[in-house]
Scaffold this active site. Sequence first.
Site, PDB file in Angstrom:
ATOM      1  N   GLY A   1      -2.446   9.543  10.835  1.00 55.11           N
ATOM      2  CA  GLY A   1      -2.818   8.540  12.087  1.00 55.11           C
ATOM      3  C   GLY A   1      -4.200   8.948  12.584  1.00 55.11           C
TER       4      GLY A   1
ATOM      5  CB  SER B   1      -1.253  15.149   0.893  1.00 53.75           C
ATOM      6  OG  SER B   1      -2.476  14.644   1.078  1.00 53.75           O
TER       7      SER B   1
ATOM      8  CG  HIS C   1       1.130   5.494   6.672  1.00 55.70           C
ATOM      9  ND1 HIS C   1       0.725   5.689   8.109  1.00 55.70           N
ATOM     10  CD2 HIS C   1       0.134   4.713   6.070  1.00 55.70           C
ATOM     11  CE1 HIS C   1      -0.220   5.413   8.502  1.00 55.70           C
ATOM     12  NE2 HIS C   1      -0.945   4.794   7.334  1.00 55.70           N
ATOM     13  N   GLY C   2       1.206   9.183   7.013  1.00 56.12           N
ATOM     14  CA  GLY C   2      -0.088   9.820   7.019  1.00 56.12           C
ATOM     15  C   GLY C   2      -0.386  10.635   8.461  1.00 56.12           C
TER      16      GLY C   2
ATOM     17  CB  SER D   1      -7.914  13.133   7.427  1.00 59.45           C
ATOM     18  OG  SER D   1      -7.984  14.630   7.730  1.00 59.45           O
ATOM     19  CG  MET D   2     -12.080  12.835   4.018  1.00 60.71           C
ATOM     20  SD  MET D   2     -13.438  11.695   3.615  1.00 60.71           S
ATOM     21  CE  MET D   2     -14.314  12.616   2.216  1.00 60.71           C
TER      22      MET D   2
ATOM     23  CG  HIS E   1      -7.044   2.313  -0.291  1.00 61.57           C
ATOM     24  ND1 HIS E   1      -6.891   1.419  -0.873  1.00 61.57           N
ATOM     25  CD2 HIS E   1      -6.052   2.567   0.661  1.00 61.57           C
ATOM     26  CE1 HIS E   1      -6.113   0.610  -0.137  1.00 61.57           C
ATOM     27  NE2 HIS E   1      -5.639   1.294   0.560  1.00 61.57           N
TER      28      HIS E   1
ATOM     29  CB  CYS F   1      -0.890  -0.075   1.246  1.00 63.21           C
ATOM     30  SG  CYS F   1      -2.033   1.172   1.311  1.00 63.21           S
TER      31      CYS F   1
END
Length: 571
Positions: free
Chosen positions: A480, A460, A477-478, A455-456, A304, A220
Amino acid sequence: MNRLKLFQPGHRVLDLGCWPGSWTLYAARKIGPTGRVLGIDLKEVDFPLPQNAKTRVEDAFRFKGTKVPLLDVIISDMAPKTTDQKVSLATATLPLHTVCRGRPGWPAVPALGSLTAALASQRLWHRHWRRHRRTARSTGSETLPEFIETKGVPVVLYSPRREVEEQALEQLISLAESPLPVGHVAAMPDVHLGKGVAIGAVFASEKYVCPNAVGVDIGCGMCAVPVDGLYKQDLSEEKLRKLQSLIKERIPTSFDSHPVQLSWAKGTLKDISREHHPTDYLAERIDKEDRIAKQLGTLGGGNHFLEVVYAEGDEQVWCMLHSGSRNVGNTTASFYDSIAGDRGRCLRGQHGSLNYLEIDSPDGQDYLKDMQWCQSYAKENRSSMMNLMVSSVEEVTGKRADMSRAVNAHHNFCQCEKCRFFDHRTGAVKEKNLWVTRKGATSAREGQYGIIPGSMGVGSYIVKGRGARGSWQSCSHGAGRTMSRTRAKKEIPQEAFEASMKGIICDTNPAVRDEAPQAYKDLGQVLKNQADLVEVEHRLLPLVNVKGFEEKGSFSTGGRKRGPIHDRIRI
């Protein structure tokens, strides 16, 4: 050292010529959390140290400073990188000792052959830590990384411990106390509860591999590419809605597949198999299961997404997406977790298994083969979707993407890397080829580009790695999660979710509410917590967001429109 009782709890210690850092770490452990160690060397120490130890790249004998409190101990192992002055270290330490006002009964003494210890003025220490606290306050990272000592290797935590859920901490400690890791376990700023292993955990192993540590969505990751000559001001609401419609038509989401495989799917699967030979188990599935080919170029569900975004500053438009290896990766991971439990090393972890395989065993080699195949499939899946996305953008705007600037990076994967690390069992700094597992973490080698999504609705970041050894050259990776999906749907009002997405062309169906921005950590703070791991190149803000979700009773196998594809480019 134990016989001399050189280090006492709460001591202030100066380590001259501290590289590679083993004595600094030893002293830090002996003096405890109330003590402090400062290491000085012309060469940077690049593996992690606990909170009470810091190092500086500087000539040890060119300090200046007066009217400061006392040091307790100065140590040195006669390292050649302490100073570029053409004098011996033993001679050079004499001026330090002469100007010091030591405590009674603490003369300079030789220890362990070349080790010199002395009482000294704390002026250097005080000057350094005053500067460090000032810098830390400005960055908001004064306590990071935190060290958690365990019965095994330590955990190096790039998030304040108080902000990490207890179950995730239990998973990190369970992993650190297992036979799997060497050196230490790193936990990224977005760390949270996962299956068997916390999401955001990174570790290296010499002998073992753990399917649940790689994750059930093998490979991923993220993909992003800028569009030449296209800027936010060029996209009216009408064009944005047209883009959303085309993307949803051409890229299946959730459990959907393409009704007919993409024209390049068959050739792509063959290319993957030539590069990463699958085992008989996986090869048979590839031949018999149409879904593997039909899911190439599909999104999936959960966190995703597909987005059209713009860069803060110049407002250039980018295409970006987040996806993995779909059903083939999930089922392959589950298959080998079962194999590990039956024929490998069965280990019950926290909130899921830590079953693992010996890398040199037949089963371990089989897992690595099929894992690498799935990682490559995931990358090609993202590449296929990106081609479908940029063709939609070109159809609406007439602008083409600059594929030479594309970033396509995993964040659930395992690969063999040359690593330098501190062996806490032997006290030595070692350099070996190790299998580094990143579960929800992005590779951040020096100069390497990566993507950290929020998040949406939040945006990013495109980042460049700093090659930090403490994180095993990794970053988050994001953002969290702070809420489970069940809790998010229960506690976040639909009105609040819709309000948080205002101004973005997206679906705010209640089925997506578990992905609301309120369910995630503050991405800005997550970036601050890893300032030592990456530097920000671009912040990307959303214009269009597409996510996969399933409403009760709904399932589709396609009916998607493809649209024109001009010379599909692999990313």
